[in-house]
Scaffold this motif. Structure first.
Motif, PDB file in Angstrom:
ATOM      1  N   THR A 160       0.837  -1.208   0.000  1.00 49.82           N
ATOM      2  CA  THR A 160       0.000   0.000   0.000  1.00 49.82           C
ATOM      3  C   THR A 160       0.869   1.255   0.000  1.00 49.82           C
ATOM      4  OG1 THR A 160      -1.810  -1.154   1.107  1.00 49.82           O
ATOM      5  CG2 THR A 160      -1.788   1.251   1.279  1.00 49.82           C
ATOM      6  N   VAL A 161       1.882   1.262   0.847  1.00 48.56           N
ATOM      7  CA  VAL A 161       2.789   2.416   0.895  1.00 48.56           C
ATOM      8  C   VAL A 161       3.559   2.545  -0.419  1.00 48.56           C
ATOM      9  CG1 VAL A 161       4.859   3.344   2.021  1.00 48.56           C
ATOM     10  CG2 VAL A 161       2.956   2.490   3.401  1.00 48.56           C
ATOM     11  N   MET A 162       4.011   1.427  -0.965  1.00 50.13           N
ATOM     12  CA  MET A 162       4.717   1.473  -2.249  1.00 50.13           C
ATOM     13  C   MET A 162       3.828   2.075  -3.338  1.00 50.13           C
ATOM     14  SD  MET A 162       6.776  -2.141  -2.275  1.00 50.13           S
ATOM     15  CE  MET A 162       7.597  -1.813  -3.824  1.00 50.13           C
ATOM     16  N   THR A 163       2.558   1.736  -3.329  1.00 48.97           N
ATOM     17  CA  THR A 163       1.627   2.280  -4.323  1.00 48.97           C
ATOM     18  C   THR A 163       1.489   3.787  -4.162  1.00 48.97           C
ATOM     19  OG1 THR A 163       0.435   0.190  -4.401  1.00 48.97           O
ATOM     20  CG2 THR A 163      -0.727   2.131  -5.229  1.00 48.97           C
ATOM     21  N   ARG A 164       1.368   4.253  -2.943  1.00 48.04           N
ATOM     22  CA  ARG A 164       1.270   5.704  -2.698  1.00 48.04           C
ATOM     23  C   ARG A 164       2.549   6.409  -3.147  1.00 48.04           C
ATOM     24  NH1 ARG A 164      -0.625   7.337   2.946  1.00 48.04           N
ATOM     25  NH2 ARG A 164      -0.889   9.291   1.859  1.00 48.04           N
ATOM     26  N   ILE A 165       3.704   5.817  -2.832  1.00 46.40           N
ATOM     27  CA  ILE A 165       4.977   6.400  -3.264  1.00 46.40           C
ATOM     28  C   ILE A 165       5.057   6.422  -4.792  1.00 46.40           C
ATOM     29  CG2 ILE A 165       7.488   6.085  -3.308  1.00 46.40           C
ATOM     30  CD1 ILE A 165       7.200   4.914  -0.424  1.00 46.40           C
ATOM     31  N   ALA A 166       4.588   5.349  -5.429  1.00 41.52           N
ATOM     32  CA  ALA A 166       4.642   5.269  -6.897  1.00 41.52           C
ATOM     33  C   ALA A 166       3.867   6.413  -7.547  1.00 41.52           C
ATOM     34  CB  ALA A 166       4.101   3.924  -7.368  1.00 41.52           C
ATOM     35  N   PHE A 167       2.682   6.728  -7.030  1.00 45.51           N
ATOM     36  CA  PHE A 167       1.900   7.834  -7.581  1.00 45.51           C
ATOM     37  C   PHE A 167       2.618   9.167  -7.413  1.00 45.51           C
ATOM     38  CE2 PHE A 167      -1.604   4.803  -7.545  1.00 45.51           C
ATOM     39  CZ  PHE A 167      -2.271   5.131  -8.722  1.00 45.51           C
ATOM     40  N   GLU A 168       3.212   9.379  -6.249  1.00 41.26           N
ATOM     41  CA  GLU A 168       3.951  10.632  -6.008  1.00 41.26           C
ATOM     42  C   GLU A 168       5.205  10.705  -6.867  1.00 41.26           C
ATOM     43  OE1 GLU A 168       3.052  13.325  -4.342  1.00 41.26           O
ATOM     44  OE2 GLU A 168       1.149  12.366  -3.846  1.00 41.26           O
ATOM     45  N   ALA A 169       5.901   9.590  -7.000  1.00 41.47           N
ATOM     46  CA  ALA A 169       7.113   9.554  -7.834  1.00 41.47           C
ATOM     47  C   ALA A 169       6.762   9.887  -9.282  1.00 41.47           C
ATOM     48  CB  ALA A 169       7.780   8.187  -7.738  1.00 41.47           C
ATOM     49  N   GLU A 170       5.675   9.343  -9.755  1.00 35.89           N
ATOM     50  CA  GLU A 170       5.245   9.619 -11.129  1.00 35.89           C
ATOM     51  C   GLU A 170       4.899  11.101 -11.292  1.00 35.89           C
ATOM     52  OE1 GLU A 170       4.638   8.524 -15.071  1.00 35.89           O
ATOM     53  OE2 GLU A 170       5.599   7.436 -13.436  1.00 35.89           O
ATOM     54  N   ALA A 171       4.230  11.670 -10.303  1.00 38.00           N
ATOM     55  CA  ALA A 171       3.882  13.094 -10.355  1.00 38.00           C
ATOM     56  C   ALA A 171       5.134  13.970 -10.387  1.00 38.00           C
ATOM     57  CB  ALA A 171       3.002  13.463  -9.160  1.00 38.00           C
ATOM     58  N   GLN A 172       6.192  13.531  -9.683  1.00 41.86           N
ATOM     59  CA  GLN A 172       7.451  14.288  -9.650  1.00 41.86           C
ATOM     60  C   GLN A 172       8.367  13.922 -10.813  1.00 41.86           C
ATOM     61  OE1 GLN A 172       9.467  14.263  -5.814  1.00 41.86           O
ATOM     62  NE2 GLN A 172       7.496  14.339  -4.727  1.00 41.86           N
ATOM     63  N   GLN A 173       7.976  12.926 -11.580  1.00 37.14           N
ATOM     64  CA  GLN A 173       8.790  12.400 -12.678  1.00 37.14           C
ATOM     65  C   GLN A 173      10.194  12.037 -12.189  1.00 37.14           C
ATOM     66  OE1 GLN A 173       8.610  15.044 -16.046  1.00 37.14           O
ATOM     67  NE2 GLN A 173       6.447  14.651 -16.365  1.00 37.14           N
ATOM     68  N   HIS A 174      10.211  11.362 -11.053  1.00 28.80           N
ATOM     69  CA  HIS A 174      11.468  10.921 -10.441  1.00 28.80           C
ATOM     70  C   HIS A 174      11.172   9.625  -9.711  1.00 28.80           C
ATOM     71  CE1 HIS A 174      15.546  11.339  -9.229  1.00 28.80           C
ATOM     72  NE2 HIS A 174      15.264  11.417  -7.948  1.00 28.80           N
ATOM     73  N   HIS A 175      11.862   8.556 -10.054  1.00 25.98           N
ATOM     74  CA  HIS A 175      11.482   7.232  -9.584  1.00 25.98           C
ATOM     75  C   HIS A 175      12.574   6.586  -8.738  1.00 25.98           C
ATOM     76  CE1 HIS A 175       9.304   8.248 -13.281  1.00 25.98           C
ATOM     77  NE2 HIS A 175       8.281   7.819 -12.568  1.00 25.98           N
ATOM     78  N   PRO A 176      12.169   5.940  -7.650  1.00 28.47           N
ATOM     79  CA  PRO A 176      13.148   5.309  -6.759  1.00 28.47           C
ATOM     80  C   PRO A 176      13.653   3.981  -7.305  1.00 28.47           C
ATOM     81  CG  PRO A 176      10.940   4.898  -5.953  1.00 28.47           C
ATOM     82  CD  PRO A 176      10.799   5.809  -7.148  1.00 28.47           C
ATOM     83  N   ASN A 177      14.825   3.610  -6.856  1.00 31.73           N
ATOM     84  CA  ASN A 177      15.277   2.223  -6.966  1.00 31.73           C
ATOM     85  C   ASN A 177      14.850   1.602  -5.649  1.00 31.73           C
ATOM     86  OD1 ASN A 177      16.615   2.528  -9.443  1.00 31.73           O
ATOM     87  ND2 ASN A 177      18.401   3.374  -8.411  1.00 31.73           N
ATOM     88  N   TRP A 178      14.081   0.530  -5.727  1.00 31.54           N
ATOM     89  CA  TRP A 178      13.594  -0.046  -4.479  1.00 31.54           C
ATOM     90  C   TRP A 178      13.416  -1.545  -4.584  1.00 31.54           C
ATOM     91  CZ3 TRP A 178       8.167   2.689  -3.925  1.00 31.54           C
ATOM     92  CH2 TRP A 178       7.373   2.398  -5.021  1.00 31.54           C
TER      93      TRP A 178
END
Length: 96
Positions: free
Chosen positions: A40-58
């Protein structure tokens, strides 16, 4: 985006609890109650990362989440990484 110096990175890390710097990236990890909470947290982070156009290595194994942030175009850590790290911290804090 300009790559930050090691001094700048270490100074900015003072504002993030549990984050470290190594191998041209900032890193943290979290442990959740179970896989569902982690995902669930990963999904929330994924949406924010996409909005910032910056993606984590995780990586995720069951209830563990490990995150590394760096800006590949700059070959190191930039302000974009700290912005996403702060967003991740806010998401974690909101989930309690």
């Amino acid at each position: 985006m300009k790559k930050l110096s090691e001094d700048e990175i270490h100074e900015k890390l003072k504002g993030l609890d549990g984050w470290t710097y190594a191998k041209d990236a900032i890193h943290t990890s979290f442990q959740f109650e179970n896989f569902k909470e982690a995902f669930t947290v990963m999904t929330r982070i994924a949406f924010e990362a996409e909005a910032q156009q910056h993606h984590p290595n995780w990586g995720n194994v069951y209830n563990q989440l490990e995150i590394s942030l760096s800006t590949h175009d700059a070959d190191g850590v930039t302000e974009k990484d700290f912005k996403l790290a702060k967003t991740i911290e806010d998401i974690i804090e909101a989930t309690g």
